[in-house]
Design a protein around this motif. Structure first.
Motif, PDB file in Angstrom:
ATOM      1  N   MET A  98       0.679  -1.247   0.033  1.00  0.00           N
ATOM      2  CA  MET A  98      -0.009  -0.071  -0.076  1.00  0.00           C
ATOM      3  C   MET A  98       0.986   1.134   0.185  1.00  0.00           C
ATOM      4  O   MET A  98       1.623   1.496   1.167  1.00  0.00           O
ATOM      5  N   THR A  99       0.901   1.987  -1.015  1.00  0.00           N
ATOM      6  CA  THR A  99       1.915   3.068  -1.311  1.00  0.00           C
ATOM      7  C   THR A  99       1.864   4.216  -0.346  1.00  0.00           C
ATOM      8  O   THR A  99       2.948   4.995  -0.018  1.00  0.00           O
ATOM      9  N   VAL A 100       0.800   4.357   0.017  1.00  0.00           N
ATOM     10  CA  VAL A 100       0.478   5.869   0.791  1.00  0.00           C
ATOM     11  C   VAL A 100       1.406   5.694   2.128  1.00  0.00           C
ATOM     12  O   VAL A 100       1.749   6.618   3.007  1.00  0.00           O
ATOM     13  N   GLY A 159       0.826  -5.030  -6.027  1.00  0.00           N
ATOM     14  CA  GLY A 159       0.034  -3.858  -5.450  1.00  0.00           C
ATOM     15  C   GLY A 159      -0.970  -4.124  -4.683  1.00  0.00           C
ATOM     16  O   GLY A 159      -1.637  -5.251  -4.602  1.00  0.00           O
ATOM     17  N   THR A 194      -3.253  -1.224  -3.698  1.00  0.00           N
ATOM     18  CA  THR A 194      -3.849   0.254  -3.902  1.00  0.00           C
ATOM     19  C   THR A 194      -2.958   1.440  -3.195  1.00  0.00           C
ATOM     20  O   THR A 194      -1.891   0.812  -2.385  1.00  0.00           O
ATOM     21  N   TRP A 195      -3.549   2.343  -3.342  1.00  0.00           N
ATOM     22  CA  TRP A 195      -2.856   3.667  -2.710  1.00  0.00           C
ATOM     23  C   TRP A 195      -2.993   3.711  -1.242  1.00  0.00           C
ATOM     24  O   TRP A 195      -2.131   3.772  -0.449  1.00  0.00           O
ATOM     25  N   ASN A 196      -4.210   3.662  -0.817  1.00  0.00           N
ATOM     26  CA  ASN A 196      -4.638   3.825   0.606  1.00  0.00           C
ATOM     27  C   ASN A 196      -5.760   2.818   1.070  1.00  0.00           C
ATOM     28  O   ASN A 196      -6.429   3.185   2.002  1.00  0.00           O
ATOM     29  N   ILE A 250      -5.719   6.433  -9.261  1.00  0.00           N
ATOM     30  CA  ILE A 250      -5.291   6.916  -8.004  1.00  0.00           C
ATOM     31  C   ILE A 250      -5.151   5.563  -7.362  1.00  0.00           C
ATOM     32  O   ILE A 250      -3.625   5.564  -6.650  1.00  0.00           O
ATOM     33  N   GLN A 251      -5.671   4.491  -7.468  1.00  0.00           N
ATOM     34  CA  GLN A 251      -5.698   3.526  -6.866  1.00  0.00           C
ATOM     35  C   GLN A 251      -4.761   2.480  -7.476  1.00  0.00           C
ATOM     36  O   GLN A 251      -4.286   1.607  -6.559  1.00  0.00           O
ATOM     37  N   LYS A 298      -1.149   4.748 -10.579  1.00  0.00           N
ATOM     38  CA  LYS A 298      -0.161   5.591 -10.110  1.00  0.00           C
ATOM     39  C   LYS A 298       0.799   4.619  -8.769  1.00  0.00           C
ATOM     40  O   LYS A 298       1.980   4.755  -8.876  1.00  0.00           O
ATOM     41  N   PRO A 299       0.161   4.035  -8.015  1.00  0.00           N
ATOM     42  CA  PRO A 299       0.737   3.289  -7.080  1.00  0.00           C
ATOM     43  C   PRO A 299       1.601   1.839  -7.696  1.00  0.00           C
ATOM     44  O   PRO A 299       2.795   1.680  -7.444  1.00  0.00           O
ATOM     45  N   LYS A 321       4.841   3.544  -9.002  1.00  0.00           N
ATOM     46  CA  LYS A 321       5.525   3.942  -7.997  1.00  0.00           C
ATOM     47  C   LYS A 321       6.509   2.575  -7.639  1.00  0.00           C
ATOM     48  O   LYS A 321       7.799   2.702  -7.403  1.00  0.00           O
TER      49      LYS A 321
END
Length: 255
Positions: free
Chosen positions: A129-131, A156, A158-160, A174-175, A178-179, A182
């Motif tokens: 989770m990249t956040v 992966g 998701t982001w958050n 976004i989810q 981009k993650p 990254k």
């Protein structure tokens, strides 16, 4: 006339592809499922932990005992690549294969899981989770890169940690986009595996994963989608409540 012929040929090609897809899906569903285990936090319980939370939190001593049991029992960890090739092509696997997965980027996965796996020559799959990268109690980008460099798989998550079932519009960028970009930047490797936050998924959103080149997506213990088993791979939690014997029984009988 040519237009009609082209239309007939096109319909025939689509029909052939559809039959092949159904045949491949049937073959995937017919193959014996490989045990896939899911971990989150690896730490001692706190008085504030709820009863439900304790299913997702395994004490370090129990984790080490469970991994030792797998090694002593002759299990061999495999990668998602190996699982994908087995499911789609029938590629051979080692005896007593098992896939160990870790969600949410928790720092104790680095502190406890990594040295324990290394002790037995095991590899893991870490869904990031990249956040949380670089934040307190979570892994850093450098640690994620090292895990990848050491032969573990990075996927992966998701982001958050948002609910996949609710994704629409810009959520995909976004989810997922981009993650994954990254994580690819961190590891230097394409991200082709995904784990659903909370284990939640819905059939109508699965095509979005296919569009992005995801090979396998991992849920929890629900039944697989017979129309899309690669996007609904089953896992079980190694519960904080389980003894080593209970864990062993579940590995052997849950798949």
């Amino acid at each position: 006339m040519l237009k009609q012929l082209f239309s007939v040929l096109s319909l025939g090609l689509i029909s052939t592809i559809s039959v092949q897809a159904q045949s491949n899906t049937a073959a995937i569903m017919a193959r014996k499922q490989v045990p896939v285990i899911c971990y989150h936090q690896i730490r001692d319980w706190k008085p504030t932990d709820s009863k439900t939370s304790k299913d997702y939190i395994i004490p370090p001593a129990a984790f080490r005992d469970h991994i030792k049991m797998l090694a002593d029992s002759g299990y061999h960890t495999i990668s998602p690549d190996q699982l994908y090739n087995y499911l789609t092509k029938g590629a051979p696997l080692p005896s007593k294969p098992i896939l160990l997965t870790f969600d949410d980027t928790d720092g104790d996965q680095w502190d406890v899981a990594r040295p324990t796996l290394k002790k037995y020559g095991f590899k893991g799959t870490f869904f990031i989770m990249t956040v949380s990268l670089g934040k307190k109690h979570y892994m850093s980008s450098a640690q994620v890169k090292q895990l990848s460099d050491e032969g573990n798989t990075i996927g992966g998550h998701t982001w958050n940690h948002s609910n996949f079932k609710k994704f629409a519009g810009k959520d995909w960028q976004i989810q997922l986009d981009k993650p994954d970009a990254k994580l690819q930047e961190i590891t230097g490797k394409q991200i082709t595996y995904f784990a659903y936050p909370f284990g939640l998924w819905n059939a109508q959103n699965l095509p979005e994963l296919h569009k992005r080149g995801i090979k396998l997506a991992f849920q929890l213990a629900d039944k697989r989608d017979p129309q899309d088993p690669l996007m609904t791979v089953r896992r079980i939690l190694d519960s904080g409540y389980w003894t080593t014997k209970t864990f062993s029984n579940n590995v052997r009988h849950s798949f």
